[in-house]
Motif scaffolding. Structure first.
Motif, PDB file in Angstrom:
ATOM      1  N   UNK A   1      -6.346  12.393  -3.725  1.00 45.16           N
ATOM      2  CA  UNK A   1      -6.963  12.726  -5.015  1.00 45.16           C
ATOM      3  C   UNK A   1      -6.649  11.617  -6.019  1.00 45.16           C
ATOM      4  N   UNK A   2      -7.645  10.827  -6.382  1.00 42.33           N
ATOM      5  CA  UNK A   2      -7.414   9.678  -7.247  1.00 42.33           C
ATOM      6  C   UNK A   2      -8.077   9.857  -8.601  1.00 42.33           C
ATOM      7  N   UNK A   3      -7.359   9.522  -9.650  1.00 43.01           N
ATOM      8  CA  UNK A   3      -7.929   9.477 -10.994  1.00 43.01           C
ATOM      9  C   UNK A   3      -8.521   8.083 -11.185  1.00 43.01           C
ATOM     10  N   UNK A   4      -9.778   8.022 -11.548  1.00 44.30           N
ATOM     11  CA  UNK A   4     -10.466   6.736 -11.694  1.00 44.30           C
ATOM     12  C   UNK A   4      -9.776   5.870 -12.739  1.00 44.30           C
ATOM     13  N   UNK A   5      -9.425   4.650 -12.354  1.00 44.43           N
ATOM     14  CA  UNK A   5      -8.908   3.651 -13.284  1.00 44.43           C
ATOM     15  C   UNK A   5      -9.825   2.438 -13.206  1.00 44.43           C
ATOM     16  N   UNK A   6     -10.126   1.854 -14.343  1.00 46.62           N
ATOM     17  CA  UNK A   6     -11.127   0.786 -14.377  1.00 46.62           C
ATOM     18  C   UNK A   6     -10.638  -0.385 -15.223  1.00 46.62           C
ATOM     19  N   UNK A   7     -11.321  -1.502 -15.047  1.00 53.95           N
ATOM     20  CA  UNK A   7     -11.027  -2.692 -15.839  1.00 53.95           C
ATOM     21  C   UNK A   7     -11.899  -2.721 -17.092  1.00 53.95           C
ATOM     22  N   UNK A   8     -11.628  -3.723 -17.940  1.00 48.71           N
ATOM     23  CA  UNK A   8     -12.290  -3.805 -19.241  1.00 48.71           C
ATOM     24  C   UNK A   8     -13.797  -3.901 -19.186  1.00 48.71           C
ATOM     25  N   UNK A   9     -14.349  -4.564 -18.168  1.00 51.36           N
ATOM     26  CA  UNK A   9     -15.790  -4.761 -18.106  1.00 51.36           C
ATOM     27  C   UNK A   9     -16.542  -3.648 -17.413  1.00 51.36           C
ATOM     28  N   UNK A  10     -15.894  -2.546 -17.136  1.00 50.92           N
ATOM     29  CA  UNK A  10     -16.546  -1.445 -16.415  1.00 50.92           C
ATOM     30  C   UNK A  10     -17.707  -0.899 -17.250  1.00 50.92           C
TER      31      UNK A  10
END
Length: 377
Positions: free
Chosen positions: A202-211
């Protein structure tokens, strides 16, 4: 005579995908010439092995029959029969053997596998599969930029369920537009569980600045509610919440990943793959430009901190007296009592603390408080 250590766990990174999803930051690429690029990748592994053997020998490690083997990526199911044919020869030539009681995992994405390919992987020794499902709603698959369709997802789950494979499902929380599109994660999981997975990551979405959907992500309160709802639901269904992001039926925990959380030795091959020699405190990461690696040697303090952090991620927890001397131990125990009163962890009589699902959510914040109590940690 110098003591030698056993190396019996291996991760291999397959760097190719059908499509580059907009949120994923693992090293991967879409092959333009499959045959040529596969050949180059195979040569990368061959050349890497020479350097890898030198590293193992220098740090006093010896190969043992593998108790865990994990093919990640990328999308290693795309390797298909070409991969098995190569690996059978590679393992034979390098003296790599599989322990008869080991756990050997292949990551599979919907729409990237064939029955013939899976049969060959099983013949090779694969006895566990990790399916990259992420969501069971077509609109969220589009938001996630997944290239497979919802029908591909159901076809994959049906095949694995009907054949009673041992498989895990990757599932994501905190997706963009979750509030606006009224995502119901429990309804999705209810459907997924009908197919019989033994493990849920079960992963919580983590994104970079340009997402592209960065401004459409749900707030922390929404994510916390999703995470705790899912944890309660899966535990009610008989799953153990045995690690921050992982649930399993008893006995079906990922043995390979437990090696990471126990700070044990895990070898690695493939571009960007990271290995760790636990007894030596050596971390090494393969470059993507060629078969060379970067080494990081952890000092005693760094190893202590990492061991503490990784152990806290699991339901085994940590024994505080193993990490803190007497003058700090009492302060940490008192702080732990405060956390226990808030439902963040449990303490037993031997000073062992284990985080609750609520505690897992704020693990990093709890660590920051520990650092204030023991700046040398």
């Amino acid at each position: 005579m110098m003591e030698r250590y056993n190396a019996d766990s291996l991760y291999i990174h397959f760097p190719f995908c059908r499509h580059l999803c907009n949120y994923c930051d693992f090293y991967k690429k879409v092959p333009q010439n499959r045959g040529q690029e596969l050949s180059s990748f195979h040569q990368f592994l061959e050349d890497s092995w020479i350097k890898h053997e030198e590293l193992l020998s220098r740090e006093a490690y010896q190969l043992s029959p593998l108790k865990t083997l994990y093919f990640g990526g990328g999308t290693p199911s795309l390797w298909d029969t070409d991969g098995v044919n190569f690996l059978e020869n590679f393992f034979k030539e390098k003296g790599l053997k599989l322990d008869p009681d080991g756990e050997f995992t292949l990551e599979v994405n919907p729409g990237t596998w064939t029955e013939q390919g899976l049969k060959r992987w099983q013949e090779f020794g694969i006895n566990r599969f990790s399916l990259g499902i992420q969501s069971l709603r077509s609109d969220f698959l589009k938001v996630l930029d997944r290239v497979h369709s919802l029908q591909d997802v159901h076809d994959t789950l049906t095949f694995f369920g009907e054949n009673q494979f041992n498989f895990s499902v990757d599932f994501m929380l905190g997706l963009p537009l979750s509030k606006e599109m009224k995502r119901d994660v429990i309804a999705e999981l209810e459907e997924i569980l009908k197919y019989g997975p033994s493990h849920i990551s079960l992963y919580i979405l983590t994104v970079k600045g340009g997402y592209p959907y960065k401004d459409k992500l749900p707030d922390d309160e929404w994510i916390e509610d999703e995470y705790l709802k899912v944890s309660r639901y899966l535990k009610d269904k008989g799953f153990l919440h045995y690690e921050v992001s992982n649930f399993a039926y008893k006995g079906r925990e990922s043995r390979h990943n437990l090696n990471y959380w126990k700070s044990s030795t895990v070898m690695a091959l493939g571009p960007s793959a990271t290995g760790y020699l636990g007894e030596a405190g050596i971390r090494y990461k393969w470059k993507t430009s060629g078969p060379n690696y970067i080494v990081e040697s952890l000092n005693e303090s760094e190893r202590k901190l990492e061991n503490f952090y990784m152990a806290l991620r699991t339901n085994e927890g940590v024994n505080l007296s193993h990490f803190f001397n007497d003058d700090v131990l009492l302060k940490v125990k008192n702080k732990a009592l405060e956390w226990e009163a808030k439902g963040l962890l449990d303490i037993n009589n031997n000073d062992r603390i284990t985080l609750s699902s609520k505690g897992y959510l704020i693990l990093d914040s709890l660590l920051d408080e520990v650092f204030l109590l023991d700046p040398s940690f």
